[in-house]
Design a protein around this motif. Structure first.
Motif, PDB file in Angstrom:
ATOM      1  N   SER A 198      85.148 -72.118 -78.157  1.00 63.09           N
ATOM      2  CA  SER A 198      84.698 -73.394 -77.598  1.00 63.09           C
ATOM      3  C   SER A 198      85.862 -74.170 -77.000  1.00 63.09           C
ATOM      4  O   SER A 198      85.718 -74.841 -75.970  1.00 63.09           O
ATOM      5  CB  SER A 198      84.017 -74.229 -78.688  1.00 63.09           C
ATOM      6  N   MET A 241      87.119 -64.654 -72.088  1.00 64.28           N
ATOM      7  CA  MET A 241      86.183 -65.702 -71.696  1.00 64.28           C
ATOM      8  C   MET A 241      85.950 -65.689 -70.192  1.00 64.28           C
ATOM      9  O   MET A 241      84.820 -65.857 -69.720  1.00 64.28           O
ATOM     10  CB  MET A 241      86.725 -67.051 -72.141  1.00 64.28           C
ATOM     11  N   GLN A 300      86.566 -72.530 -73.641  1.00 58.29           N
ATOM     12  CA  GLN A 300      85.521 -72.900 -72.682  1.00 58.29           C
ATOM     13  C   GLN A 300      85.749 -74.316 -72.163  1.00 58.29           C
ATOM     14  O   GLN A 300      85.585 -74.587 -70.958  1.00 58.29           O
ATOM     15  CB  GLN A 300      84.142 -72.786 -73.338  1.00 58.29           C
ATOM     16  N   ARG A 351      82.388 -64.913 -67.822  1.00 52.48           N
ATOM     17  CA  ARG A 351      81.882 -65.832 -66.801  1.00 52.48           C
ATOM     18  C   ARG A 351      81.618 -65.129 -65.474  1.00 52.48           C
ATOM     19  O   ARG A 351      80.805 -65.593 -64.677  1.00 52.48           O
ATOM     20  CB  ARG A 351      82.906 -66.951 -66.566  1.00 52.48           C
TER      21      ARG A 351
END
Length: 1021
Positions: free
Chosen positions: A513, A590, A516, A594
């Motif tokens: 998190s 990450m 992100q 995406r």
């Protein structure tokens, strides 16, 4: 007006109007230099200086000739005409000379070495005396000025200038204590404490060696002041205010002690820092590198990457690239033979050092190339470490490849007494082979392991209050700790995000998190840069980024700098190439989540196309693995397959240990089940799949790639003694090559059949494929392969006992290789050495031992020109057998023992059974029965594995001699008797079954007589 330029300090050089003047003999040179210095002198003075032992008439005649020689070289008369007793330069000649500048007071810039360095005149004591006086005079004046300049620069605070002057002084006069003292102060003020203390120790040694005295009290006092200053500096480094070092004080202290090099207290040369990702392992190393005094060190730093676990010696390539500039900057002369041999593994050495050489060409299977290259790599590191301390940093060794782990193990054990320090980092879990290397190093007291943990809750509080004093409550800090688990990297990322957003209402609950959130706050340009970098394994070169992104280099540098400041990217160089990588693998993961699959494929293909273009420009094979990765990820299965085969072929030419054939230990003759054979099967399945989809030009290229794959397989199987698998492959290769008209690959196939025939003594196969291969003479006769065929033709005649014809063909082979090496680079010395060894064998088999030893010596001499002595074990084995047969048994023992050492060092096994058998015989004579059994058992295993009747026959013959020796002594050794048949006749028959396949030998005749006697005994009974 003619301009004469004379450089008399250092190596002398004279030019006129830019044209260098070269005179034919030394006395003419001496006359010219003397006249330049004096400008005007008498002829009698010159005669006394240069011709003092010659009668006056002859001396005058010689002087006139020398003057005439100078005039001729100048192409005009530079002297004043019409003077009978005087020799003087004309005023029309403008002379510029560094000695003139020196005498005008410009001493520091004019003096470039001793006056007329290395120049002398034979049989002229007067000139030599004058030259010695001038040298001493100028050097004394220069040193006086240099010492004054050193002190003046130091007191003016110009430390770099003072260092320059001081270093120059002590290089000329290593006994001037005041120069050492000032330079020690310079290094102290520069925080180069190690250099300062090293200077003092050098001074102590110099004074002791020359005068048996110690330095002055003032110099010794300065030494202890510097020691105190260093200790204080080290203490400050350990307890400094950098809060990211919280909890790492003990490890920091250990690393500083390791780098201090107190080897007298411990043999440990390596430290391993272990801990989870993001806890500060790299930060700690970088902190030490920036804060600690590493002046005068050679520092090489490399990282291991998950994507390079199948790339042989990946981190060591980076280290060697970083080491190369040190050769020049530190004036380190590494022997060419080390460079040439190691360049087989590290092509950067060949490119940077401008070496070009041919690899080893052997007629027997050998892993010498690879092991010899590793040995030379260690010798290069050792050579550098003799000149400067070396610090090697290997990060993330949990991703280290198997070969790199082996080299690290060799370095730890072989170079433990050198001035090399190693720091490694890893996560808590390593690959089994890497863990074994580390366990052995710990057991052998070569390595210490230090664990680093994430911040505790209390340490997190201290860190946050330092990083953002007074900004967060204890409750918020506790939430930060829960979210990041005390991971320093994530903690910094979160604090930066909170600062940029003026606080966060909701603190992210996990590391993902946090990332992100960081990515969401980036601009589209910044995200675009990260997206491109994410398709590379672990590091993206800046040049490729500029090619793939529509940004100017300046714009791209700005964006990368912004991402560095946000702790998302790190900047580093590999060799001389700038590039970027992610600070944490989770950032890359990450980004990958995406991206769409199609977008990633496009980026991979664009990267592959860029790299492929680079490959075409320099012919390098270093990019093959990257091309495989990008084409595979981009979905281009054809190109991926192509570069897999090309990569495999590139390494196959180097050494089969890389793939590997044999492993150490009790099962040393078993092929690893999960090794290369499995990879062959994968590639064969990929090839079959591509056959159904590729047509036209691609189909034709697939045929060529299939032949290359078959060639790799054939070399692997034949050289490893796996004939059942190898012979069908070679047959398929030959058929495909002949059908396609690929004469080069067809010749290679014939060579593989010949190598099989050599190992198994299959003379019909050898004769047939020599005939077929030599049909390509018109295509091969200007290539090294033709020299191979000539040598192998000679070997065939050796194997059938036609020694004159053998020597004739071998002489042709030697002449051919010498003609290919017209520039004298020594590219084919191993091939020539092999030919000389075969010639020596012919004379040994004819019992002409003197002649045989003459040619063995030639073979050894040529072999040693390669430096690492690959193949030398065979030559020493043959020479040892010759010495034994000629009655020189102690000489034979020495030669064969050395051969065994070479077999162990280079992991060769050609003719190893013969060496081991003879050494086992010596063991039995010495009563060393356990050693004898071990050697004999290994000899029998290798001979059976390779199917060589020669090795097996000689081993069984020596075994028979051992058996008789034990019977004569009435000694029963179960470990030895288990190695031969209980029935003596069966023993003789097995031995003769092998020997009868060879040319006639004394061993054969002896065993035939023995069998005949045993048969007679049986008949009588």
């Amino acid at each position: 007006m003619p301009e004469l330029n004379a450089k008399l300090f250092g190596t002398p050089a004279v030019s006129v109007d830019g044209r260098e003047i070269t005179l034919p003999y030394k006395k003419a040179d001496a006359l010219l230099y003397y006249l330049i210095l004096k400008r005007k002198t008498t002829r009698s003075e010159l005669i006394g200086l240069l011709y003092e032992d010659t009668d006056s008439a002859t001396a005058l005649k010689n002087l006139r000739h020398a003057i005439y020689t100078i005039r001729k070289a100048f192409a005009f008369d530079p002297f004043v005409p019409g003077q009978r007793s005087i020799v003087e330069f004309s005023a029309d000649v403008e002379i510029a000379c560094d000695v003139y500048d020196f005498e005008r007071g410009d001493m520091l810039s004019a003096y470039h070495g001793e006056f007329l360095k290395d120049f002398n005149v034979s049989h002229s004591s007067a000139f030599d005396a004058w030259l010695s006086d001038q040298r001493n005079l100028y050097q004394s004046q220069y040193l006086h000025q240099l010492l004054a300049a050193e002190k003046e620069a130091y007191y003016a605070g110009k430390l770099d200038l003072a260092e320059k002057y001081g270093t120059k002084y002590i290089a000329i006069d290593p006994l001037e204590e005041s120069a050492f003292s000032t330079l020690m102060q310079v290094y102290r003020d520069q925080k180069k404490f190690r250099k300062a203390l090293g200077l003092y120790h050098t001074l102590c040694k110099n004074l002791s060696d020359e005068f048996s005295i110690s330095p002055l009290k003032e110099t010794s006092a300065l030494y202890y002041q510097i020691v105190d200053a260093w200790n204080t500096s080290t203490y400050k480094l350990e307890v400094g205010s950098d809060q990211q070092l919280i909890g790492k004080d003990a490890v920091l202290h250990k690393l500083v002690s390791l780098c201090n090099g107190s080897r007298l207290e411990s043999d440990k040369i390596c430290a391993l820092i272990q801990g989870k990702t993001g806890v500060g392992k790299t930060y700690l190393i970088n902190y030490i590198l920036h804060q600690y005094d590493f002046s005068g060190w050679a520092i090489c730093q490399a990282s291991c990457y998950q994507s390079e676990m199948n790339t042989v010696l990946a981190p060591w390539n980076t280290i060697m690239l970083q080491l190369i500039p040190k050769f020049e900057s530190e004036n380190i002369r590494v022997p060419d033979v080390y460079i040439k041999t190691a360049a087989g593994l590290f092509p950067c050495l060949s490119v940077e050092c401008q070496h070009n050489f041919s690899g080893i060409s052997s007629d027997y299977p050998a892993g010498a190339d690879y092991l010899a290259a590793l040995e030379s790599t260690l010798l290069i590191l050792s050579t550098v470490a003799k000149k400067v301390p070396v610090l090697l940093i290997l990060e993330d060794i949990h991703w280290i490849d198997n070969n790199s782990a082996d080299l690290l193990s060799m370095l730890l054990h072989r170079l433990r007494s050198t001035n090399i320090t190693i720091i490694c980092t890893s996560r808590d879990i390593l690959q089994p082979y890497a863990q074994q290397v580390l366990n052995n190093a710990v057991c052998d007291k070569l390595l210490d392991v230090y664990n680093i943990d994430a911040f505790s809750q209390e340490e997190t509080t201290r860190f946050v209050n330092f990083y953002a004093p007074g900004r967060y409550s204890q409750k918020e800090i506790d939430n930060l700790y829960q979210s990041t688990e005390g991971n320093g990297l994530f903690l910094v990322q979160l604090l930066d995000s909170m600062h940029e957003s003026n606080g966060l209402k909701n603190i992210p609950a996990s590391a993902d998190s946090i990332i992100q959130m960081r990515l969401a706050g980036l601009s589209s340009d910044e995200l675009q840069v990260l997206d491109v970098i994410s398709v590379f394994r672990d590091w993206a070169p800046f040049d490729i980024l500029t090619s793939l992104l529509t940004k100017t280099p300046l714009e791209l540098l700005y964006l990368c700098d912004q991402l560095k400041q946000k702790n998302l990217l790190t900047e580093s160089t590999r060799g001389k190439v700038l590039g970027y990588s992610f600070t944490h693998e989770r950032v890359k993961a990450m980004l990958s989540q995406r991206q769409s699959e199609s977008a990633r494929r496009i980026l991979h293909l664009r990267a592959a196309q860029y790299l492929e273009a680079q490959l075409g420009s320099d012919g390098s094979t270093d990019l093959y693995d990257q091309l495989v990765q990008h084409f595979t990820a981009g979905g281009d299965t054809f190109k991926a397959f192509k570069y897999k085969v090309l990569s495999l072929d590139a390494f196959a030419g180097m050494c089969y240990e890389l793939m590997p054939i044999l492993t150490d230990g009790s099962d040393a003759l078993t092929v690893k089940e999960d090794g290369l054979t499995g990879y062959f099967q994968i590639l064969e399945r990929e090839l079959a799949s591509l056959r159904s989809t590729q047509f036209g030009a691609n189909a034709k290229e697939l045929d060529q790639l299939e032949r290359q794959l078959l060639y790799v397989e054939s070399r692997y199987y034949i050289h490893g003694g796996e004939y059942d698998a190898g012979l069908p492959v070679v047959g398929q290769l030959l058929k495909s090559s002949t059908t396609a008209g690929d004469w080069q690959m067809a010749a290679n196939a014939h060579l593989q059949f010949i190598y099989y025939a050599i190992q198994t003594y299959d003379l019909p196969v050898m004769r047939e494929h020599l005939r077929l291969g030599m049909q390509y003479k018109s295509r091969l006769e200007n290539t090294p392969d033709w020299g191979k065929f000539l040598r192998l033709q000679g070997l065939m005649y050796l194997m059938i006992g036609e020694y004159d014809r053998c020597r004739s063909w071998l002489d042709r082979s030697i002449s051919f290789f010498e003609s290919l090496d017209a520039d004298g680079e020594g590219r084919y010395v191993i091939s020539i050495a092999g030919a000389y060894n075969y010639i020596a064998e012919t004379y040994r088999l004819e019992r002409n031992f003197d002649k045989a030893l003459e040619y063995y010596d030639k073979a050894i001499l040529f072999n040693q020109r390669r430096g690492s002595y690959p193949g030398a074990a065979i030559i020493y084995t043959d020479c040892g057998v010759a010495a034994y047969q000629s009655g020189e048994k102690e000489v034979a023992r020495e030669l064969l023992s050395y051969a065994e050492e070479l077999y162990q060092s280079f992991h060769e096994y050609s003719q190893m059974p013969i060496a081991l058998s003879y050494l086992a015989l010596f063991d039995v004579e010495d009563g060393q029965y356990v050693s004898a059994a071990a050697r004999l058992s290994k000899a029998l295993d290798v001979g059976r594995k390779m199917g060589s009747p020669w090795w097996n026959g000689i081993t069984l013959y020596i075994t028979w001699k051992i058996r008789l020796l034990l019977e004569k002594q009435a000694i029963n050794v179960p470990e030895l008797s288990a190695l031969w048949p209980q029935d003596k006749r069966k023993h003789c028959i097995e031995c003769l079954d092998c020997l009868h396949r060879l040319e006639p030998r004394t061993e054969t005749a002896e065993m035939e007589q023995t069998l005949e006697a045993l048969n007679a005994e049986k008949a009588e009974s």
